[in-house]
Scaffold this motif. Structure first.
Motif, PDB file in Angstrom:
ATOM      1  N   LEU A  89       0.825  -1.205   0.000  1.00  0.00           N
ATOM      2  CA  LEU A  89       0.000   0.000   0.000  1.00  0.00           C
ATOM      3  C   LEU A  89       0.860   1.257   0.000  1.00  0.00           C
ATOM      4  N   ALA A  90       1.970   1.211   0.716  1.00  0.00           N
ATOM      5  CA  ALA A  90       2.842   2.387   0.821  1.00  0.00           C
ATOM      6  C   ALA A  90       3.494   2.726  -0.505  1.00  0.00           C
ATOM      7  N   GLU A  91       3.684   1.735  -1.370  1.00  0.00           N
ATOM      8  CA  GLU A  91       4.290   1.997  -2.674  1.00  0.00           C
ATOM      9  C   GLU A  91       3.407   2.899  -3.530  1.00  0.00           C
ATOM     10  N   LYS A  92       2.114   2.929  -3.249  1.00  0.00           N
ATOM     11  CA  LYS A  92       1.189   3.754  -4.010  1.00  0.00           C
ATOM     12  C   LYS A  92       1.115   5.176  -3.472  1.00  0.00           C
ATOM     13  N   CYS A  93       1.703   5.407  -2.294  1.00  0.00           N
ATOM     14  CA  CYS A  93       1.690   6.737  -1.696  1.00  0.00           C
ATOM     15  C   CYS A  93       3.009   7.437  -1.994  1.00  0.00           C
ATOM     16  N   ASN A  94       2.898   8.673  -2.396  1.00  0.00           N
ATOM     17  CA  ASN A  94       4.090   9.468  -2.652  1.00  0.00           C
ATOM     18  C   ASN A  94       4.125  10.599  -1.636  1.00  0.00           C
ATOM     19  N   ILE A  95       4.652  10.308  -0.472  1.00  0.00           N
ATOM     20  CA  ILE A  95       4.727  11.286   0.604  1.00  0.00           C
ATOM     21  C   ILE A  95       6.191  11.542   0.885  1.00  0.00           C
ATOM     22  N   GLN A  96       6.560  12.805   0.874  1.00  0.00           N
ATOM     23  CA  GLN A  96       7.934  13.171   1.151  1.00  0.00           C
ATOM     24  C   GLN A  96       7.984  13.858   2.509  1.00  0.00           C
ATOM     25  N   VAL A  97       8.750  13.288   3.402  1.00  0.00           N
ATOM     26  CA  VAL A  97       8.891  13.833   4.747  1.00  0.00           C
ATOM     27  C   VAL A  97      10.282  14.432   4.856  1.00  0.00           C
ATOM     28  N   PRO A  98      10.379  15.695   5.273  1.00  0.00           N
ATOM     29  CA  PRO A  98      11.708  16.305   5.421  1.00  0.00           C
ATOM     30  C   PRO A  98      12.548  15.552   6.452  1.00  0.00           C
ATOM     31  N   MET A  99      13.833  15.468   6.190  1.00  0.00           N
ATOM     32  CA  MET A  99      14.745  14.766   7.107  1.00  0.00           C
ATOM     33  C   MET A  99      14.731  15.396   8.493  1.00  0.00           C
ATOM     34  N   LEU A 104      13.885  14.992  14.312  1.00  0.00           N
ATOM     35  CA  LEU A 104      13.182  15.402  15.532  1.00  0.00           C
ATOM     36  C   LEU A 104      12.516  14.205  16.196  1.00  0.00           C
ATOM     37  N   ILE A 105      11.899  13.354  15.382  1.00  0.00           N
ATOM     38  CA  ILE A 105      11.237  12.168  15.935  1.00  0.00           C
ATOM     39  C   ILE A 105      12.272  11.237  16.562  1.00  0.00           C
TER      40      ILE A 105
END
Length: 186
Positions: A89-99, A104-105
């Motif tokens: 499922l994640a392969e279909k999502c194109n979400i870019q999270v800043p490093m 911070l996490i």
């Protein structure tokens, strides 16, 4: 197997040999539409399901005895299958999270701090740009006053040219927003 374990395994499609039937996971993976919001919701649901499976697995491991070996295997298989489903499922999502957010996490901080810092940075840059713009407007106004005292005729013709140019620009902007049928573009 206690009632909570049997209820947990009943919804996961576990077969008698401890293997999970992938029927439920396959239908979820094949019904994915190219809608990014729906894809994201499916990934979020899969993550929540994985968290639930991990919790069930930790409960099974913490109270492990010989009789709980089969439920342990079933839950491990469920976790592996759901992790596989989550990856698909994640392969279909194109979400870019800043490093910076991931750092911070990793540091145990709230990722909202990144958002706050970005907004504060934008506000500071906006204020700097506004200050520069105001300074140039003040310089222009001061130069026009000085030029008006020294060359009043030229400044008057400059103002007329500027007014005509502004009116022409406004007319062109309005003409571009009018459709051939006379309607205005929104």
């Amino acid at each position: 197997m206690d009632s909570s374990q049997s209820a947990a395994t009943a919804g996961t499609g576990v077969g008698g040999n401890g293997m999970i039937s992938s029927q439920a996971n396959d239908t979820a993976a094949t019904t994915a539409v190219d809608d990014p919001k729906q894809n994201l919701n499916q990934v979020i649901n899969s993550i929540q399901k994985n968290l639930g499976l991990l919790h069930q697995l930790s409960l099974t491991v913490s109270s492990f005895n010989a009789a709980s070996q089969l439920p342990l295997l079933q839950r491990l298989n469920s976790l592996v299958m759901e992790l596989d489903n989550m990856v698909k499922l994640a392969e279909k999502c194109n979400i870019q999270v800043p490093m910076e957010v991931l750092n911070l996490i990793d540091d145990g901080k709230n990722p909202d701090e990144f958002t706050r810092d970005v907004i504060n940075s934008c506000i500071a840059k906006n204020q700097i740009t506004k200050g520069k713009t105001d300074a140039f407007k003040g310089l222009r106004r001061h130069l026009l006053e000085e030029l008006d005292q020294t060359f009043p005729d030229e400044v008057e013709s400059y103002r007329e040219i500027r007014a005509a140019s502004a009116a022409e620009s406004k007319r062109l902007a309005q003409a571009q927003s009018i459709l051939p049928n006379g309607d205005m573009k929104a």
